[in-house]
Write a protein that holds these residues in place. Structure first.
Motif, short mmCIF file in Angstrom:
data_model
loop_
_atom_site.label_atom_id
_atom_site.label_comp_id
_atom_site.label_asym_id
_atom_site.label_seq_id
_atom_site.Cartn_x
_atom_site.Cartn_y
_atom_site.Cartn_z
N GLU A 83 31.83 90.81 29.17
CA GLU A 83 32.78 90.32 30.18
C GLU A 83 32.20 90.21 31.57
OE1 GLU A 83 36.05 89.47 29.52
OE2 GLU A 83 35.57 89.74 27.40
N SER A 84 30.95 90.66 31.77
CA SER A 84 30.38 90.66 33.12
C SER A 84 28.86 90.64 33.08
CB SER A 84 30.86 91.90 33.87
OG SER A 84 30.38 93.06 33.23
N GLN A 96 34.91 85.73 38.07
CA GLN A 96 34.49 85.51 39.45
C GLN A 96 33.42 84.44 39.57
OE1 GLN A 96 33.15 89.53 40.25
NE2 GLN A 96 34.98 89.96 41.48
N ILE A 97 32.93 83.94 38.44
CA ILE A 97 31.83 82.97 38.44
C ILE A 97 32.36 81.57 38.20
CG2 ILE A 97 29.68 82.30 37.29
CD1 ILE A 97 29.31 85.28 36.58
N LYS A 98 31.97 80.65 39.09
CA LYS A 98 32.41 79.26 38.98
C LYS A 98 31.47 78.47 38.07
CE LYS A 98 33.62 75.35 41.91
NZ LYS A 98 33.72 74.90 43.31
N ILE A 99 30.15 78.67 38.26
CA ILE A 99 29.16 77.89 37.51
C ILE A 99 27.82 78.63 37.51
CG2 ILE A 99 28.44 76.54 39.52
CD1 ILE A 99 28.24 74.09 37.68
N VAL A 100 27.04 78.43 36.45
CA VAL A 100 25.67 78.94 36.39
C VAL A 100 24.76 77.71 36.40
CG1 VAL A 100 23.97 80.22 35.03
CG2 VAL A 100 26.36 80.97 35.05
N MET A 101 23.86 77.68 37.38
CA MET A 101 22.99 76.51 37.54
C MET A 101 21.53 76.90 37.33
SD MET A 101 24.78 74.72 40.83
CE MET A 101 25.06 76.21 41.74
N LYS A 137 18.61 81.58 26.69
CA LYS A 137 19.52 81.37 25.56
C LYS A 137 20.70 82.34 25.61
CE LYS A 137 16.12 79.48 22.39
NZ LYS A 137 15.30 79.75 21.21
N GLU A 138 20.39 83.59 25.89
CA GLU A 138 21.45 84.60 25.93
C GLU A 138 22.42 84.36 27.08
OE1 GLU A 138 21.25 89.17 25.54
OE2 GLU A 138 19.65 88.33 24.28
N GLU A 144 28.89 80.18 27.79
CA GLU A 144 29.77 79.42 26.89
C GLU A 144 30.90 80.30 26.36
OE1 GLU A 144 27.10 77.85 23.97
OE2 GLU A 144 26.38 76.28 25.32
N LEU A 145 30.58 81.54 26.02
CA LEU A 145 31.58 82.47 25.53
C LEU A 145 32.68 82.72 26.57
CD1 LEU A 145 32.42 84.64 23.35
CD2 LEU A 145 31.13 86.25 24.75
N ASN A 146 32.28 82.78 27.83
CA ASN A 146 33.23 83.03 28.92
C ASN A 146 33.72 81.74 29.58
OD1 ASN A 146 33.45 86.05 29.24
ND2 ASN A 146 31.23 85.79 29.17
N GLN A 147 33.43 80.61 28.97
CA GLN A 147 33.87 79.28 29.43
C GLN A 147 33.44 79.00 30.87
OE1 GLN A 147 38.04 79.62 28.66
NE2 GLN A 147 37.79 79.26 26.47
#
Length: 158
Positions: A83-84, A96-101, A137-138, A144-147
């Motif tokens: 979850e974090s 709390q995360i909008k996007i991972v770039m 990958k992880e 993806e799991l947390n959308q």
């Protein structure tokens, strides 16, 4: 919801290289010092101009000091929890995360953008030191799991 655990959830990370900004700021610092020397040699010096020129010089010295300090920070650890994320003593919840770039290809830099920020905070910008493919990958499967969108895109840092 099924609890998913990540088999290798601990990765060594390092903050991105700051060599190019250090060189750039050093050149700007040298130019500002040169300008101050020229102003001081002038007989009819405008002291207000001299003091105004000291302000950017002071800002450059502070930024350069911070960048040099940052270059010598020891590697941190990224823990991926269901979850974090736990990065260098700070926990960031998935909501709390909008996007991972991801920026770059050969030594990609990752940036985690919080929902309430315009740019990626410096403490959330990093690259993997070891097991880069496994870490990517992880982190991608975690996102993806947390959308959370996981995209290849240039980003600004603060």
């Amino acid at each position: 919801m099924q609890q998913i655990t990540f088999p290798n959830s601990k990765f060594k990370i390092r903050y991105p290289s700051v060599i190019v900004p250090i060189i750039s700021f050093s050149i700007m610092l040298i130019l500002h010092i040169r300008l101050l020397v020229i102003l001081m040699k002038n007989d009819n010096i405008s002291w207000s101009l001299f003091y105004i020129e000291c302000i950017p010089l002071l800002i450059l010295v502070i930024w350069l000091t911070l960048m040099i300090f940052r270059a010598f920070i020891k590697p941190a650890v990224l823990h991926i929890n269901p979850e974090s994320l736990f990065i260098n003593g700070r926990t960031i919840e998935a909501k709390q995360i909008k996007i991972v770039m991801v920026m770059g290809y050969f030594k990609p830099i990752l940036g985690i953008k919080p929902t309430n920020k315009k740019n990626v905070p410096t403490h959330l910008c990093f690259r993997f030191m070891e097991e880069e493919d496994k870490g990517m990958k992880e982190l991608k499967s975690w996102a993806e799991l947390n959308q959370i969108p996981f995209v290849h895109k240039r980003f600004g840092r603060l």
